[in-house]
Motif scaffolding. Structure first.
Motif, mmCIF file in Angstrom:
data_model
loop_
_atom_site.group_PDB
_atom_site.id
_atom_site.type_symbol
_atom_site.label_atom_id
_atom_site.label_comp_id
_atom_site.label_asym_id
_atom_site.label_seq_id
_atom_site.Cartn_x
_atom_site.Cartn_y
_atom_site.Cartn_z
ATOM 1 N N HIS A 83 0.846 -1.202 0.000
ATOM 2 C CA HIS A 83 0.000 0.000 0.000
ATOM 3 C C HIS A 83 0.881 1.250 0.000
ATOM 4 O O HIS A 83 0.545 2.254 -0.624
ATOM 5 N N TYR A 85 3.650 1.535 -1.460
ATOM 6 C CA TYR A 85 4.110 1.707 -2.843
ATOM 7 C C TYR A 85 2.970 2.070 -3.796
ATOM 8 O O TYR A 85 3.196 2.309 -4.982
ATOM 9 N N GLY A 86 1.747 2.048 -3.299
ATOM 10 C CA GLY A 86 0.609 2.379 -4.146
ATOM 11 C C GLY A 86 0.025 1.193 -4.897
ATOM 12 O O GLY A 86 -0.735 1.373 -5.847
ATOM 13 N N LEU A 87 0.379 -0.029 -4.457
ATOM 14 C CA LEU A 87 -0.213 -1.212 -5.090
ATOM 15 C C LEU A 87 -1.425 -1.666 -4.270
ATOM 16 O O LEU A 87 -1.490 -1.453 -3.061
ATOM 17 N N GLN A 88 -2.388 -2.291 -4.957
ATOM 18 C CA GLN A 88 -3.583 -2.789 -4.286
ATOM 19 C C GLN A 88 -3.286 -4.192 -3.760
ATOM 20 O O GLN A 88 -3.122 -5.125 -4.542
ATOM 21 N N THR B 109 6.976 6.733 -5.575
ATOM 22 C CA THR B 109 5.723 6.462 -4.862
ATOM 23 C C THR B 109 4.790 7.672 -4.925
ATOM 24 O O THR B 109 3.574 7.505 -5.063
ATOM 25 N N THR B 112 3.092 7.586 -8.230
ATOM 26 C CA THR B 112 2.054 6.555 -8.219
ATOM 27 C C THR B 112 0.797 7.070 -7.517
ATOM 28 O O THR B 112 -0.318 6.940 -8.043
#
Lengths: 96, 163
Positions: A83, A85-88, B109, B112
């Protein structure tokens, strides 16, 4: 008879608890660049390039990929990092 | 914009036009504001802070309670770092920025998070048919594409594809 069944049940519960670790799952997201996702997998998990790309492609093509398995706290730490790193990412009990 | 390697070191060197620096600074400030002031039900915040347990309300709440503050802090710090690095007083020409590996991660980040927010905002606008939204929509889309270009260019330097 009853004793034997109870014994078996206990054993299977213990086995299930041990054999069903938790996983961190990363889900596809139309926003994130493929090169970014792959770079995150390599940098954070320390996966070799080939493995990171394989996981990234699985996320991209199949909509999701298990990126780590283990105990619950560790999987929550990984999900939190993803999260960051901005990943789901989600946490769930690994399928039996 | 020029994105290049650093002389004799890890990281990345950016050369921005003044307008590009000002735009990034403004966008970084907006991302910081969304993180600071965003309503709990803001779908853009949902993209930045996803639900880790979609099928378990209690576990989801616990996860949020334990992780949200530090995630928000980390994302805000990244946005503030970009905002400060790109802050320019006046039109002085080119803005040169050197980032080491850790600083580059903050930028990656941030970019992103910025793209996640813009994607959410554009998606919301798309649902409406109000023509007055079209300019805003175009602006957001352009910023979204540009942020992706910057991030992709940084990754080409930080993570060159070998042979």
């Amino acid at each position: 008879m009853t004793d034997t069944l109870e014994h078996l049940d206990t054993e299977s519960v213990v086995n299930t608890a041990i054999d069903m670790p938790w996983s961190t799952i990363v889900w596809d997201d139309p926003v994130n660049l493929m090169t970014y996702v792959s770079y995150v997998f390599r940098s954070y998990f320390g996966y070799p390039r080939e493995e990171a790309e394989r996981l990234m492609l699985r996320v991209h093509q199949e909509g999701r990929a298990i990126v780590a398995t283990g105990n619950r706290e560790a999987m929550e730490r990984h999900a939190e990092a993803m999260h960051g790193y901005g990943l789901q990412a989600t946490v769930s009990k690994a399928a039996p | 914009m020029i994105v290049a390697g650093r002389d004799g070191g890890e990281g990345v060197r950016l050369v921005l036009e003044t307008e590009e620096a000002m735009l990034l600074s403004e966008l970084a400030d907006q991302v910081d504001s969304v993180l600071l002031l965003g309503e709990v039900d803001d779908p853009a915040l949902g993209r930045l802070l996803p639900n880790a347990y979609p099928d378990d309300v209690t576990a989801a709440q616990d996860f949020t309670r334990y992780t949200r503050d530090s995630l928000v802090d980390g994302k805000r710090q990244a946005a503030q770092q970009v905002r400060d690095a790109t802050a320019v007083d006046d039109d002085t020409g080119l803005v040169q920025i050197e980032l080491d590996q850790a600083e580059a991660w903050s930028w990656l980040t941030f970019l992103t998070d910025l793209r996640l927010i813009l994607a959410e905002r554009v998606g919301i606008v798309e649902e409406g048919s109000d023509e007055s939204d079209e300019t805003r929509d175009d602006y957001l889309r352009a910023a979204y594409e540009w942020a992706g270009f910057v991030q992709g260019s940084m990754l080409e330097v930080l993570d060159p594809i070998k042979g």
